[in-house]
Design a protein around this motif. Structure first.
Motif, mmCIF file in Angstrom:
data_model
loop_
_atom_site.group_PDB
_atom_site.id
_atom_site.type_symbol
_atom_site.label_atom_id
_atom_site.label_comp_id
_atom_site.label_asym_id
_atom_site.label_seq_id
_atom_site.Cartn_x
_atom_site.Cartn_y
_atom_site.Cartn_z
ATOM 1 N N PHE A 135 0.840 -1.187 0.000
ATOM 2 C CA PHE A 135 0.000 0.000 0.000
ATOM 3 C C PHE A 135 0.878 1.242 0.000
ATOM 4 O O PHE A 135 1.920 1.279 0.666
ATOM 5 N N ALA A 136 0.443 2.243 -0.743
ATOM 6 C CA ALA A 136 1.131 3.532 -0.718
ATOM 7 C C ALA A 136 0.835 4.243 0.601
ATOM 8 O O ALA A 136 -0.141 3.929 1.292
ATOM 9 N N ALA A 137 1.669 5.223 0.927
ATOM 10 C CA ALA A 137 1.526 5.921 2.210
ATOM 11 C C ALA A 137 0.180 6.614 2.340
ATOM 12 O O ALA A 137 -0.370 6.717 3.443
ATOM 13 N N ASP A 138 -0.370 7.091 1.218
ATOM 14 C CA ASP A 138 -1.637 7.819 1.269
ATOM 15 C C ASP A 138 -2.835 6.933 0.957
ATOM 16 O O ASP A 138 -3.943 7.435 0.763
ATOM 17 N N ALA A 139 -2.645 5.618 0.916
ATOM 18 C CA ALA A 139 -3.751 4.711 0.588
ATOM 19 C C ALA A 139 -3.786 3.504 1.516
ATOM 20 O O ALA A 139 -4.306 2.452 1.151
ATOM 21 N N ASN A 140 -3.244 3.656 2.718
ATOM 22 C CA ASN A 140 -3.216 2.547 3.658
ATOM 23 C C ASN A 140 -4.596 2.252 4.227
ATOM 24 O O ASN A 140 -5.430 3.167 4.347
ATOM 25 N N PRO A 141 -4.874 1.000 4.600
ATOM 26 C CA PRO A 141 -6.120 0.686 5.310
ATOM 27 C C PRO A 141 -6.210 1.493 6.597
ATOM 28 O O PRO A 141 -5.192 1.804 7.223
ATOM 29 N N ILE A 142 -7.434 1.798 7.008
ATOM 30 C CA ILE A 142 -7.634 2.634 8.197
ATOM 31 C C ILE A 142 -7.052 1.977 9.443
ATOM 32 O O ILE A 142 -6.646 2.663 10.388
ATOM 33 N N ARG A 146 -1.017 4.741 10.041
ATOM 34 C CA ARG A 146 0.311 5.293 9.802
ATOM 35 C C ARG A 146 0.403 5.731 8.350
ATOM 36 O O ARG A 146 -0.030 5.018 7.442
ATOM 37 N N ASP A 147 0.963 6.920 8.129
ATOM 38 C CA ASP A 147 1.163 7.415 6.770
ATOM 39 C C ASP A 147 2.521 6.966 6.250
ATOM 40 O O ASP A 147 3.423 7.774 6.023
ATOM 41 N N ARG A 148 2.663 5.660 6.102
ATOM 42 C CA ARG A 148 3.903 5.074 5.622
ATOM 43 C C ARG A 148 3.588 4.055 4.528
ATOM 44 O O ARG A 148 2.571 3.360 4.598
ATOM 45 N N PRO A 149 4.447 3.946 3.501
ATOM 46 C CA PRO A 149 4.268 2.851 2.544
ATOM 47 C C PRO A 149 4.471 1.531 3.275
ATOM 48 O O PRO A 149 5.418 1.391 4.054
ATOM 49 N N ALA A 150 3.582 0.593 3.066
ATOM 50 C CA ALA A 150 3.634 -0.615 3.889
ATOM 51 C C ALA A 150 3.173 -1.845 3.120
ATOM 52 O O ALA A 150 2.331 -1.766 2.212
ATOM 53 N N TRP A 151 3.737 -2.969 3.524
ATOM 54 C CA TRP A 151 3.276 -4.274 3.068
ATOM 55 C C TRP A 151 2.314 -4.828 4.112
ATOM 56 O O TRP A 151 2.600 -4.793 5.314
ATOM 57 N N ASP A 164 6.921 -1.859 7.195
ATOM 58 C CA ASP A 164 7.286 -0.644 6.473
ATOM 59 C C ASP A 164 8.023 -1.018 5.191
ATOM 60 O O ASP A 164 9.015 -1.756 5.221
ATOM 61 N N ALA A 165 7.542 -0.494 4.066
ATOM 62 C CA ALA A 165 8.113 -0.866 2.765
ATOM 63 C C ALA A 165 9.471 -0.231 2.514
ATOM 64 O O ALA A 165 10.189 -0.651 1.597
#
Length: 245
Positions: A135-142, A146-151, A164-165
């Motif tokens: 997920f991109a930092a601005d499209a993470n599940p609620i 966290r506003d971080r790019p993540a797997w 954290d990606a």
């Protein structure tokens, strides 16, 4: 004067009833959500009991300073990514990277396979893998918050691990119970959208009205008790008079 008091009591009673209807549902939701939130210890809700013991940084590590490429840095941290010591480089703003602590070289973004290995290593008993998604930092599940790019690594049983990606940190563990807890937390603060705003007008308004309703109920109870105490002596005298006759 007595008629005025009677009308005032009747008016207060009507106000109390209408306020009770108005705040009845929020009071039920607050009580129910509060009960859900105290059933389990918060560490268990957060999945802390599912985590394995963290690997200690070797005492003999001769850490090499990370290559910062001239960028301003707010914070440097030493951590372990599995068995590998790394620098966590916090740049100014929200950007973060990881660097090899033995060479100082910045590490590339985390791959899906690496994210799964990190998540598995952070758990005492990893379950069956169902999916891995970035997920991109601005499209993470609620649920990440966290506003971080993540797997997101999804296991059977409803467990979600977020890695954290960029840095490879385990950002969060989310269990099925946590998601239910989070929903009721949103009900509790009347914010189902972000589930973070605890001082919006709707919550403040209903809380104020609930307070007025409860205080008014106590006032009415006090007035009624005083009336009963005043009426009791006269009733006793009437009963005594009837007995003497």
């Amino acid at each position: 004067m007595s008629a005025l008091k009677t009308r005032l009591r009747a008016q207060l009673l009507r106000i109390h009833i209408w306020l009770g209807w108005l705040v009845g549902v929020p009071l039920i939701l607050w009580t129910l959500s509060g009960l859900v939130m105290v059933i389990k210890p918060i560490d268990e809700v957060r999945g802390s009991d599912l985590r394995s013991e963290p690997v200690a940084i070797p005492a003999t590590l001769a850490a090499v300073p990370p290559q910062l490429n001239g960028r301003p840095v707010q914070k440097l941290e030493l951590a372990m990514r599995g068995a590998r010591p790394v620098w966590l480089v916090r740049y100014s703003g929200d950007d973060s990277r990881a660097a090899d602590a033995t060479t100082g070289a910045l590490l590339p973004p985390v791959t899906a396979a690496e994210a799964r290995v990190i998540a598995d290593g952070a758990l005492k008993a990893p379950g069956k893998l169902l999916s891995v998604r970035r997920f991109a930092a601005d499209a993470n599940p609620i649920e990440l918050r966290r506003d971080r790019p993540a797997w997101r690594i999804v296991y059977d049983g409803g467990l979600h691990a977020y890695v954290d990606a960029d840095t490879g940190e385990l950002l969060a563990l989310r269990t099925g119970y946590w998601r239910g807890y989070d929903f009721f937390w949103g009900l509790h603060i009347m914010d189902l959208q972000t589930r973070e705003d605890t001082h919006h007008p709707l919550l403040i308004g209903f809380t104020a009205v609930s307070l007025v309703t409860v205080v008014l109920g106590f006032v009415m109870l006090f007035v009624r008790q005083r009336r009963r105490r005043k009426q009791s002596p006269s009733r006793s005298r009437e009963g005594l008079g009837e007995g003497m006759s």
